[in-house]
Design a protein around this motif. Sequence first.
Motif, PDB file in Angstrom:
ATOM      1  N   LEU B 115       0.799  -1.548   0.377  1.00 32.39           N
ATOM      2  CA  LEU B 115      -0.286  -0.623  -0.009  1.00 32.39           C
ATOM      3  C   LEU B 115       0.978   1.177  -0.064  1.00 32.39           C
ATOM      4  CD1 LEU B 115      -2.917  -1.194   3.086  1.00 32.39           C
ATOM      5  CD2 LEU B 115      -2.777  -1.000   0.078  1.00 32.39           C
ATOM      6  N   SER B 116       2.273   1.046  -0.641  1.00 33.38           N
ATOM      7  CA  SER B 116       2.826   2.238  -0.066  1.00 33.38           C
ATOM      8  C   SER B 116       2.217   3.318  -0.955  1.00 33.38           C
ATOM      9  CB  SER B 116       4.665   1.827  -0.953  1.00 33.38           C
ATOM     10  OG  SER B 116       5.059   0.497  -0.419  1.00 33.38           O
ATOM     11  N   GLY B 117       2.543   4.300  -0.840  1.00 33.79           N
ATOM     12  CA  GLY B 117       2.658   6.254  -0.963  1.00 33.79           C
ATOM     13  C   GLY B 117       0.644   6.304  -0.580  1.00 33.79           C
ATOM     14  N   PHE B 118       0.314   5.893   0.111  1.00 36.80           N
ATOM     15  CA  PHE B 118      -0.670   6.748   1.314  1.00 36.80           C
ATOM     16  C   PHE B 118      -0.377   6.916   2.621  1.00 36.80           C
ATOM     17  CE2 PHE B 118      -2.893   2.705  -0.902  1.00 36.80           C
ATOM     18  CZ  PHE B 118      -4.690   3.645  -0.798  1.00 36.80           C
ATOM     19  N   GLU B 119      -0.991   8.198   2.392  1.00 43.56           N
ATOM     20  CA  GLU B 119      -0.022   8.602   3.281  1.00 43.56           C
ATOM     21  C   GLU B 119      -0.205   7.760   4.678  1.00 43.56           C
ATOM     22  OE1 GLU B 119       1.439  12.015   3.875  1.00 43.56           O
ATOM     23  OE2 GLU B 119       1.436  11.410   1.284  1.00 43.56           O
ATOM     24  N   ASN B 120       0.662   8.841   5.975  1.00 43.52           N
ATOM     25  CA  ASN B 120       0.092   7.925   6.745  1.00 43.52           C
ATOM     26  C   ASN B 120      -1.359   7.821   7.149  1.00 43.52           C
ATOM     27  OD1 ASN B 120       0.916   6.105   8.929  1.00 43.52           O
ATOM     28  ND2 ASN B 120       1.833   7.307  10.375  1.00 43.52           N
ATOM     29  N   HIS B 121      -2.068   9.028   7.992  1.00 42.33           N
ATOM     30  CA  HIS B 121      -2.761   9.155   8.290  1.00 42.33           C
ATOM     31  C   HIS B 121      -4.189   8.755   7.790  1.00 42.33           C
ATOM     32  CE1 HIS B 121      -2.605  12.498   6.144  1.00 42.33           C
ATOM     33  NE2 HIS B 121      -3.500  12.415   5.477  1.00 42.33           N
ATOM     34  N   ASN B 122      -3.906   8.579   5.880  1.00 43.49           N
ATOM     35  CA  ASN B 122      -5.099   7.523   4.905  1.00 43.49           C
ATOM     36  C   ASN B 122      -4.667   6.677   5.778  1.00 43.49           C
ATOM     37  OD1 ASN B 122      -6.033  10.284   4.346  1.00 43.49           O
ATOM     38  ND2 ASN B 122      -4.430  10.112   2.688  1.00 43.49           N
ATOM     39  N   ILE B 123      -4.384   5.694   5.781  1.00 45.32           N
ATOM     40  CA  ILE B 123      -3.771   4.483   5.803  1.00 45.32           C
ATOM     41  C   ILE B 123      -5.099   3.615   5.936  1.00 45.32           C
ATOM     42  CG2 ILE B 123      -1.753   4.007   7.446  1.00 45.32           C
ATOM     43  CD1 ILE B 123      -1.867   2.550   3.969  1.00 45.32           C
TER      44      ILE B 123
END
Lengths: 161, 428
Positions: B115-123
Motif C-alpha cells: 500500500l506504499s504511497g498512502f499517507e500515514n493518516h489515510n492508511i
Amino acid sequence: MLLQNNLISYDPSDFILPEDVSENLVASYESAGKVLRPFFGQTVSCGLFGIGDDHIEKYQSLDAKFVKNKASTFFFRASSNSMEPLIYENDVLVVDRSIEVRSNMVAIVSYCGEMYCKRIIKSASQVILRSDNPSYDEVLVTEDMNLIYFGVVRAVARELI
Amino acid sequence: MQENSSNKIYALVDCNAFFCSCEILFRPDLVGQPVGVLSNNDGCFVSRTKELKRLGVKMGQPYFKVKDLCEKNGVTVFSSNFSLYTNMSDRVMETLSEFTPNLEVYSVDEAFLDLSGFENHNINDYVKKIKTVVEKNTGIPVSIGVGPTKTLAKVANNLAKKSEKSQGIINVLEPRLRDVALKRTKIEDVWGIGKASSAKMKSLGIHNAFDFKDFKNDKLIQKIFTKVGLQRKEELSGCPRFELETRPKKKKQIMCSRTFSQGVFDIESLREGVAHYVSTASEKLRKQDSVCSSVEVFTRTSPFKNVSQYYGFDQRVILSGTSDTRKIIKYAFQALNKLFKAGFEYKKAGVRLTKITDKNQTQMSLFETPDSGDSERLMRAIDFINRKEGPETIKVAACGLKDKAIKLNRNFRSPRYVSGWNQIKKVL
C-alpha cells in the motif's frame, strides 16, 4: 500475420510471425513448395465495408446479467413455500452479499441457528421479516434473536423441465 | 541503518480461523461455538475457533486424544472440505485485489498488500475499509497488520489477532508503537524463525522481537542464521528486505504422505499407497513444469499405539530427470522393497520428490533415457482429464482398484456448498 499468397485460404500452420521463422521452418516450407515472403501490413479488403468486426457482439450471459460480483455471490436453494408466489420450493436463489439491504428487498437471513429467505420490512423503529405467502406469520426482529444478514436475493432461477 | 529509511507500506491480511470461518458461514447455528477442522484423514486439528482454543485444544493436536473432551463440551468437528476453502479463499483474494494490484497471495488464508504511497493518516481508514468490505462481501472475518516491512506487518497482524481492543487492525508504521509491539512478540512468533532458530536465539539472550532488533552483533547473526536471518533483523528495524512475490515460486521438493484409516501389514497395500502418493506428487511436479531426479519413500508404525515400532526409509536416484508417474512409481517401488520389513503394523507412508529442476534444464544421462514426447503427451492428457472430471478419474493400475486400506477417513465432511448444484445450502 498472414502470408501474402495465402490470404484467402490458409491452414493454421500458415500463421507464422516473421520472427518465429527459423531456418528449419523455411526449409520445410520450401520443400512443400511454399514460398515465404515478408508481410508488410497492407491487406486487400474484399466484400462489404462496415459489417465486419464492429458488429460482432458477445452471446448473452446469465452470469454477466445476474452475477455482478463473483466474489460476493452465493447460490441457495429454496426449500419451503413461504415466499410463494414469488419463490417456489427448489428455486435457486442468486444471493449477493455486497448489496446493502434496503426495506422491501428479499434477503437471506439467519436467526436461532437457521437460514431463511424473507422479505425485509424496515421502518425507523423496527425490522420485520415477512413471508410473501400469507399463511406464514410475520416475525418481528428482536435483539435476542441475533439476526445476521447473509445477503440480498438478486435473482431467482427455476428449471421448468 | 536508519529507521524509516523507505516509504514502503505493507499490510498482511489474514483470515481468522479460516477453515472454521468457511464452515460457520453456512452453519449459523455454530456462531460463537467451539468448532474445529481436522487435517486429511481426520487426523489432527488444523483450524480452531477461539472458543475451541479456550478449551485447551492445540493446533496440530491429534483428534483421538481429545475426543472425549470434545464430546463433553459439544465441540463440532469437520473433516477438511478443500473445495469449499479454496473457493472462499479465491473470493477473499479477489476482493482484496480490488484495493491494490500489488498483492501477494502468501497462503490460502493470507495475503500481503503493498500500500506504499498512502499517507500515514489515510492508511488506517483505507485498511479499515478493506476489512469491512472483505467481511461483508465474503463473510470471512480478517485481521490486518500494517508496517513498513513484510516482517513488521506480520508482527502487527499476530498482535491484531490476539488483542480484542485492536478490533482486528494494528498499524506499526509509527516507530513509537513499533517497539511496544516488538516487545510483545515472542521470538518464536517472528515470521521465518523456526523452532531450531528460536532455541539458538534464546541462548544468545534474544527472547522477543525487540531483543532481536536491538542485538548489536550483526556479524554473529549472519554467521549463525545466514544472510536471510540478518535480513529478518533489518526488516524488524523497518528496512524492507523482502519484496512482494507476485509470481508463485517453484517448489524444490514435493511431498505427499497419508495416515491410513487402518493399520496395514502387507507390502501390496503399501504399494497401492505409494503409487497414489507418487501420482499426486508428480502431478504437482508437472504443474510447475519441473522434473525430479530423486524419490524418497518412508513408512512407519503408529507412535501412539503400543506395537513394535519401525521407521523405514529409502531413496532412489533417477539418473535422468523425469515427471512421468509410471517411471517414478517404478523407482519408488524399488525403494519400498528395500525398506519394507514384514511383521509390522504400518500406519503411515509417504513419498517425497527431490532434486527438482526445470523441465528444460534437465541433464542428459548416458544410462537412462529421458522422458519421451509420448510420455509427456500422455501425462498431459491424464492431468487434463483428471482436472476436468475429478481427481483419479484416470490412474496408474498400480494404485489398485479397491483402495481399501489407504482410503481416507472423512467422516465429518460438510456439503459442497459452493461447488456443483446438488449440495447447495437450503433455506426456509
